[in-house]
Motif scaffolding. Structure first.
Motif, PDB file in Angstrom:
ATOM      1  N   ASP A  44      -0.504  -4.366  -5.697  1.00 34.64           N
ATOM      2  CA  ASP A  44      -1.161  -3.255  -5.025  1.00 34.64           C
ATOM      3  C   ASP A  44      -2.420  -3.758  -4.318  1.00 34.64           C
ATOM      4  OD1 ASP A  44      -2.365  -0.893  -4.249  1.00 34.64           O
ATOM      5  OD2 ASP A  44      -2.950  -0.314  -6.275  1.00 34.64           O
TER       6      ASP A  44
ATOM      7  N   GLN B  58      -9.955  -3.152  -6.779  1.00 39.18           N
ATOM      8  CA  GLN B  58     -10.925  -2.632  -7.737  1.00 39.18           C
ATOM      9  C   GLN B  58     -11.203  -3.621  -8.862  1.00 39.18           C
ATOM     10  OE1 GLN B  58      -9.582   1.218  -9.082  1.00 39.18           O
ATOM     11  NE2 GLN B  58     -10.336   2.266  -7.255  1.00 39.18           N
TER      12      GLN B  58
ATOM     13  N   THR C   1       0.860  -1.180   0.000  1.00 38.68           N
ATOM     14  CA  THR C   1       0.000   0.000   0.000  1.00 38.68           C
ATOM     15  C   THR C   1       0.897   1.231   0.000  1.00 38.68           C
ATOM     16  OG1 THR C   1      -0.086   0.169   2.406  1.00 38.68           O
ATOM     17  CG2 THR C   1      -1.755  -1.243   1.352  1.00 38.68           C
ATOM     18  N   GLU C   2       0.278   2.408   0.042  1.00 44.07           N
ATOM     19  CA  GLU C   2       1.075   3.634   0.100  1.00 44.07           C
ATOM     20  C   GLU C   2       1.905   3.708   1.373  1.00 44.07           C
ATOM     21  OE1 GLU C   2      -0.768   7.364  -2.029  1.00 44.07           O
ATOM     22  OE2 GLU C   2      -2.385   6.295  -0.992  1.00 44.07           O
TER      23      GLU C   2
ATOM     24  N   GLN D 228      -4.040  -1.961  -2.193  1.00 44.69           N
ATOM     25  CA  GLN D 228      -4.812  -0.784  -1.787  1.00 44.69           C
ATOM     26  C   GLN D 228      -5.827  -0.375  -2.838  1.00 44.69           C
ATOM     27  OE1 GLN D 228      -2.623   2.594  -0.099  1.00 44.69           O
ATOM     28  NE2 GLN D 228      -3.741   3.965  -1.469  1.00 44.69           N
ATOM     29  N   THR D 229      -5.418  -0.352  -4.109  1.00 45.09           N
ATOM     30  CA  THR D 229      -6.275   0.223  -5.146  1.00 45.09           C
ATOM     31  C   THR D 229      -6.548  -0.737  -6.297  1.00 45.09           C
ATOM     32  OG1 THR D 229      -5.405   2.418  -4.625  1.00 45.09           O
ATOM     33  CG2 THR D 229      -6.555   2.178  -6.719  1.00 45.09           C
TER      34      THR D 229
ATOM     35  N   PRO E  76       0.048   1.885  -8.411  1.00 41.74           N
ATOM     36  CA  PRO E  76      -1.149   1.051  -8.580  1.00 41.74           C
ATOM     37  C   PRO E  76      -0.919   0.029  -9.681  1.00 41.74           C
ATOM     38  CG  PRO E  76      -1.494   3.204  -9.559  1.00 41.74           C
ATOM     39  CD  PRO E  76      -0.162   3.259  -8.883  1.00 41.74           C
TER      40      PRO E  76
END
Length: 433
Positions: free
Chosen positions: A107, A114, A76-77, A109-110, A93
């Motif tokens: 990734d 998604q 993640t970031e 996180q995103t 990402p």
């Protein structure tokens, strides 16, 4: 495409829900799609490793396959991935294979969440099968090709794994359906290079047409065909824009001009091609766009969910010029109109020569014939009529994906229709006969 300017494409963020009659892309690609993302990733990678334990010796002259040593690294970031060789660790990402550390970073996180939410777990599996394809390249010491070749080879390897799932051998993905395949294709449309990216660019992966072609190569022909990919045998169609005006408009013609120019171009193509297909001259085909109620027809042959059809009794083609046409143009691009007219003219050609368009074989023939028209446009030089510009082939794929979901042919997926269209695009009319 242009009348010597060029057609091309808008981005397709909300592709499927924007077209009349199309369903959402939020169908699951696994019966138990509610499982946590980490579990989907772990199960996908284990299944890809199972596949390569079985298939790798065929490519390596008997050498056993070794799974990646560095493992999987979600990031993640706030928790970036490990450094890869001399490349500094940084959030992006993405998903990637690191040859220096022999690991896959992804990734968490995103991007990957998604993709699972919007397109289902099967696309997540394909992404990791692609990254594992790069690990296979490293093990085979086959990394001396341009980036676009290596990326599409990894797409092809992912398709070879997906064929295993379609054959019922996957332990992670069982009972894959046509809708799940179409969701995966929709996801690849969003993972393409932006229109206008040169194939020679350092980070080029390919346009959607080329990436889907590579995936389908793996599905249809297996890992050995993927291993044979080279810069001199891979049909890469990705090209840059040729003018600032083209780049500024995305290559798109205005809607009314696109309809008129494409209808005229289709008429000209079939006047040349139909004698080779049917052994008789082509009769001009009336195009009758409608707003409101469609023209009366006792025997319509629907193309896009009934909003467009070839009328057998009246021998004309028609489409909804109030909603369907403008929507395709706005949400996909001007070559979505090309795909719509390509389908309609191909239906007329099939019907006039006494062949079916309503069963599976007939629909695939229609798609191939539409691709043959595209092949003709691809081979033209400036000044010879409408030509394709960056993004046009991706627009055609997007339109086919939409039509496949809106259509009425039972048991045929957009994935299959795209494969048949691709044959016409790459091989011309001879592929359809």
């Amino acid at each position: 495409m242009i009348a010597d300017r060029r057609f091309s494409a808008a981005v397709l963020a909300v592709l499927l829900t924007a077209v009349a009659g199309c369903v959402s892309v939020r169908e699951s690609a696994e019966p138990d799609a509610g499982v946590p993302l980490d579990d989907v990733v772990t199960r996908s990678v284990k299944d890809v490793e199972r596949f390569w334990v079985d298939r790798y010796p065929e490519l390596s002259r008997g050498t056993a396959f070794e799974p990646i040593r560095g493992g999987l690294h979600p990031y993640t970031e706030t928790t970036p991935p490990p450094a890869c060789g001399d490349q500094q660790s940084a959030y992006q990402p993405n998903a990637f294979y690191c040859p220096a550390g022999d690991f896959i970073g992804w990734d968490a996180q995103t991007l990957i969440p998604q993709l699972q939410e919007q397109f289902g777990p099967l696309l997540v599996g394909v992404v990791f099968a692609h990254e594992y394809g790069h690990a296979v390249q490293a093990r085979l010491d086959a990394v001396d090709q341009p980036t676009v070749v290596l990326e599409q080879q990894a797409d092809c390897y992912a398709g070879a794994w997906m064929a295993d799932a379609l054959a019922g051998r996957s332990e992670a993905f069982t009972g894959v359906t046509p809708a799940q395949l179409d969701n995966t294709v929709a996801g690849l449309l969003l993972l393409r290079d932006q229109p206008g990216t040169p194939a020679q660019a350092a980070e080029a992966h390919g346009n959607a047409f080329d990436r889907i072609r590579a995936l389908q190569d793996g599905v249809e022909k297996g890992a050995a065909i993927c291993a044979a990919y080279r810069a001199d045998n891979l049909p890469v169609t990705e090209v840059p824009f040729t003018s600032q005006q083209d780049a500024a408009t995305g290559g798109d013609l205005p809607y009314a001009e696109a309809v008129a120019s494409l209808a005229e171009d289709a008429q000209g193509y079939w006047s040349r091609a139909y004698p080779d297909l049917a052994g008789e001259p082509w009769r001009p085909l009336p195009v009758q766009p409608f707003t409101g109620a469609p023209p009366s027809c006792t025997a319509p042959d629907p193309a896009a969910g009934g909003s467009a059809f070839y009328c057998t009794a009246g021998d004309f083609v028609t489409f909804d010029n109030g909603r369907l046409g403008p929507r395709l143009h706005r949400n996909i691009g001007d070559n979505a109109i090309g795909m719509l007219l390509g389908d309609l003219f191909a239906r007329a050609a099939q019907n006039r020569r006494g062949e079916s368009t309503s069963d599976r074989a007939g629909q695939l023939a229609v798609d191939c014939l539409a691709g043959a028209w595209t092949n003709d446009q691809l081979k033209r030089r400036p000044g010879q009529g409408l030509t394709l510009s960056p993004g046009d082939l991706d627009e055609a794929v997007a339109a086919l994906l939409a039509f496949g979901r809106a259509g009425e042919v039972t048991g045929i997926s957009a994935f299959d229709r795209i494969a048949s269209y691709r044959s016409g695009v790459l091989q011309g009319l001879s592929a359809c006969t």
